[in-house]
Motif scaffolding. Structure first.
Motif, PDB file in Angstrom:
ATOM      1  N   HIS A  26       0.826  -1.205   0.000  1.00 17.43           N
ATOM      2  CA  HIS A  26       0.000   0.000   0.000  1.00 17.43           C
ATOM      3  C   HIS A  26       0.865   1.262   0.000  1.00 17.43           C
ATOM      4  CE1 HIS A  26      -3.486  -2.476   0.767  1.00 17.43           C
ATOM      5  NE2 HIS A  26      -2.887  -3.009   1.819  1.00 17.43           N
ATOM      6  N   GLY A  27       0.320   2.332  -0.552  1.00 18.57           N
ATOM      7  CA  GLY A  27       0.937   3.642  -0.421  1.00 18.57           C
ATOM      8  C   GLY A  27       0.450   4.240   0.884  1.00 18.57           C
ATOM      9  N   VAL A  28       1.350   4.704   1.721  1.00 16.40           N
ATOM     10  CA  VAL A  28       0.967   5.181   3.050  1.00 16.40           C
ATOM     11  C   VAL A  28       1.473   6.598   3.274  1.00 16.40           C
ATOM     12  CG1 VAL A  28       1.092   4.749   5.541  1.00 16.40           C
ATOM     13  CG2 VAL A  28       1.059   2.814   3.945  1.00 16.40           C
ATOM     14  N   SER A  29       0.553   7.467   3.715  1.00 18.91           N
ATOM     15  CA  SER A  29       0.896   8.809   4.179  1.00 18.91           C
ATOM     16  C   SER A  29       0.645   8.819   5.676  1.00 18.91           C
ATOM     17  CB  SER A  29       0.020   9.860   3.503  1.00 18.91           C
ATOM     18  OG  SER A  29       0.237   9.868   2.112  1.00 18.91           O
ATOM     19  N   VAL A  30       1.416   9.612   6.411  1.00 11.58           N
ATOM     20  CA  VAL A  30       1.265   9.645   7.865  1.00 11.58           C
ATOM     21  C   VAL A  30       1.015  11.060   8.361  1.00 11.58           C
ATOM     22  CG1 VAL A  30       2.634   7.560   8.271  1.00 11.58           C
ATOM     23  CG2 VAL A  30       3.754   9.790   8.245  1.00 11.58           C
ATOM     24  N   ALA A  31       0.287  11.117   9.473  1.00 17.10           N
ATOM     25  CA  ALA A  31       0.013  12.377  10.166  1.00 17.10           C
ATOM     26  C   ALA A  31       0.204  12.132  11.651  1.00 17.10           C
ATOM     27  CB  ALA A  31      -1.412  12.844   9.891  1.00 17.10           C
ATOM     28  N   GLU A  36      -3.333  17.608  11.128  1.00 18.65           N
ATOM     29  CA  GLU A  36      -2.466  17.277   9.999  1.00 18.65           C
ATOM     30  C   GLU A  36      -3.153  16.280   9.068  1.00 18.65           C
ATOM     31  OE1 GLU A  36       2.039  15.557   9.113  1.00 18.65           O
ATOM     32  OE2 GLU A  36       1.350  15.713  11.183  1.00 18.65           O
ATOM     33  N   ALA A  37      -3.873  15.321   9.643  1.00 13.00           N
ATOM     34  CA  ALA A  37      -4.600  14.340   8.835  1.00 13.00           C
ATOM     35  C   ALA A  37      -5.684  15.009   8.001  1.00 13.00           C
ATOM     36  CB  ALA A  37      -5.209  13.270   9.743  1.00 13.00           C
ATOM     37  N   LEU A  38      -6.416  15.956   8.588  1.00 16.33           N
ATOM     38  CA  LEU A  38      -7.440  16.686   7.832  1.00 16.33           C
ATOM     39  C   LEU A  38      -6.830  17.458   6.671  1.00 16.33           C
ATOM     40  CD1 LEU A  38      -9.839  18.073  10.582  1.00 16.33           C
ATOM     41  CD2 LEU A  38     -10.413  16.484   8.729  1.00 16.33           C
ATOM     42  N   GLU A  39      -5.678  18.061   6.908  1.00 14.33           N
ATOM     43  CA  GLU A  39      -4.997  18.803   5.842  1.00 14.33           C
ATOM     44  C   GLU A  39      -4.588  17.864   4.707  1.00 14.33           C
ATOM     45  OE1 GLU A  39      -1.808  20.849   7.838  1.00 14.33           O
ATOM     46  OE2 GLU A  39      -3.195  22.187   8.867  1.00 14.33           O
ATOM     47  N   LEU A  40      -4.025  16.722   5.045  1.00 11.77           N
ATOM     48  CA  LEU A  40      -3.637  15.755   4.014  1.00 11.77           C
ATOM     49  C   LEU A  40      -4.854  15.253   3.240  1.00 11.77           C
ATOM     50  CD1 LEU A  40      -0.929  13.684   5.926  1.00 11.77           C
ATOM     51  CD2 LEU A  40      -0.553  15.130   3.922  1.00 11.77           C
ATOM     52  N   ALA A  41      -5.941  14.984   3.958  1.00 15.92           N
ATOM     53  CA  ALA A  41      -7.158  14.471   3.323  1.00 15.92           C
ATOM     54  C   ALA A  41      -7.834  15.523   2.451  1.00 15.92           C
ATOM     55  CB  ALA A  41      -8.123  13.949   4.384  1.00 15.92           C
ATOM     56  N   SER A  42      -7.571  16.802   2.715  1.00 19.15           N
ATOM     57  CA  SER A  42      -8.143  17.845   1.856  1.00 19.15           C
ATOM     58  C   SER A  42      -7.348  17.996   0.558  1.00 19.15           C
ATOM     59  CB  SER A  42      -8.215  19.185   2.595  1.00 19.15           C
ATOM     60  OG  SER A  42      -6.928  19.718   2.781  1.00 19.15           O
ATOM     61  N   GLU A  43      -6.112  17.508   0.564  1.00 17.91           N
ATOM     62  CA  GLU A  43      -5.248  17.593  -0.610  1.00 17.91           C
ATOM     63  C   GLU A  43      -5.428  16.421  -1.561  1.00 17.91           C
ATOM     64  OE1 GLU A  43      -1.344  17.865   1.060  1.00 17.91           O
ATOM     65  OE2 GLU A  43      -1.741  19.820   1.972  1.00 17.91           O
ATOM     66  N   ARG A  44      -5.840  15.266  -1.029  1.00 20.27           N
ATOM     67  CA  ARG A  44      -6.006  14.073  -1.852  1.00 20.27           C
ATOM     68  C   ARG A  44      -6.938  13.083  -1.192  1.00 20.27           C
ATOM     69  NH1 ARG A  44      -0.530  10.712  -0.820  1.00 20.27           N
ATOM     70  NH2 ARG A  44      -1.679   9.150  -1.938  1.00 20.27           N
ATOM     71  N   ALA A  45      -7.456  12.171  -1.997  1.00 19.39           N
ATOM     72  CA  ALA A  45      -8.370  11.142  -1.481  1.00 19.39           C
ATOM     73  C   ALA A  45      -7.568   9.928  -1.012  1.00 19.39           C
ATOM     74  CB  ALA A  45      -9.343  10.726  -2.572  1.00 19.39           C
ATOM     75  N   PHE A  46      -8.058   9.321   0.046  1.00 23.00           N
ATOM     76  CA  PHE A  46      -7.460   8.091   0.560  1.00 23.00           C
ATOM     77  C   PHE A  46      -8.504   6.987   0.519  1.00 23.00           C
ATOM     78  CE2 PHE A  46      -4.803  11.379   2.406  1.00 23.00           C
ATOM     79  CZ  PHE A  46      -3.534  10.866   2.184  1.00 23.00           C
ATOM     80  N   ASP A  47      -8.059   5.780   0.187  1.00 22.20           N
ATOM     81  CA  ASP A  47      -8.959   4.632   0.172  1.00 22.20           C
ATOM     82  C   ASP A  47      -9.369   4.238   1.587  1.00 22.20           C
ATOM     83  OD1 ASP A  47      -8.813   4.119  -2.731  1.00 22.20           O
ATOM     84  OD2 ASP A  47      -6.713   3.680  -2.277  1.00 22.20           O
ATOM     85  N   LEU A  48      -8.468   4.507   2.540  1.00 23.80           N
ATOM     86  CA  LEU A  48      -8.691   4.105   3.927  1.00 23.80           C
ATOM     87  C   LEU A  48      -7.918   5.034   4.849  1.00 23.80           C
ATOM     88  CD1 LEU A  48      -9.625   1.938   6.076  1.00 23.80           C
ATOM     89  CD2 LEU A  48      -7.489   0.753   5.569  1.00 23.80           C
ATOM     90  N   VAL A  49      -8.512   5.322   6.000  1.00 26.51           N
ATOM     91  CA  VAL A  49      -7.840   6.095   7.043  1.00 26.51           C
ATOM     92  C   VAL A  49      -7.781   5.232   8.299  1.00 26.51           C
ATOM     93  CG1 VAL A  49      -7.918   8.162   8.489  1.00 26.51           C
ATOM     94  CG2 VAL A  49      -8.635   8.289   6.088  1.00 26.51           C
ATOM     95  N   VAL A  50      -6.585   5.072   8.843  1.00 23.30           N
ATOM     96  CA  VAL A  50      -6.372   4.364  10.110  1.00 23.30           C
ATOM     97  C   VAL A  50      -5.974   5.430  11.118  1.00 23.30           C
ATOM     98  CG1 VAL A  50      -5.034   2.598  11.320  1.00 23.30           C
ATOM     99  CG2 VAL A  50      -5.597   2.294   8.887  1.00 23.30           C
TER     100      VAL A  50
END
Length: 118
Positions: A26-31, A36-50
């Motif tokens: 999987h491609g993984v971004s971290v916050a 920080e997670a909200l900012e990342l999610a506003s920039e791109r779509a994620f299939d899943l958030v943990v």
């Protein structure tokens, strides 16, 4: 594979989850917190958030609520070791939202990820 956002304020846990999911392809971004997670999610779509439930700035439940308001089908795994926080998280459980009680194993996380991603 899937694009996954991991929001966790504990460095060790965040790194372990990231590495395990990357090992699975999987491609993984971290916050390190919910803001920080909200900012990342506003920039791109994620299939899943943990996400951890108990985090600074914006907690995991508020993060999940905001993400679901944007996309009702957003897949989310909420994790917490605090019973009261799990109670708040349980109110959100549905087909695309799951909870895990800490301590969690990497196998538990991988299992939930696999199940949610279908």
């Amino acid at each position: 594979m899937a694009q996954i956002l991991v929001a966790e304020d504990e460095d060790v846990t965040r790194d372990l989850v990231r590495r395990a999911l990357e090992t699975d392809g999987h491609g993984v971004s971290v916050a390190s917190d919910g803001l920080e997670a909200l900012e990342l999610a506003s920039e791109r779509a994620f299939d899943l958030v943990v996400t951890d439930v108990e985090m600074p700035n914006v907690d995991g439940v508020a993060l999940a609520e905001a993400l679901i308001a944007r996309n009702p089908r957003q897949r989310i795994i909420l994790m917490s070791a605090i019973a009261d926080e799990l109670g708040r998280a349980r109110a959100m459980v549905r087909g695309n939202v799951r909870i895990l009680s800490k301590p969690v194993t990497l196998e538990m996380i991988r299992g939930e990820v696999t199940e949610l991603l279908g």
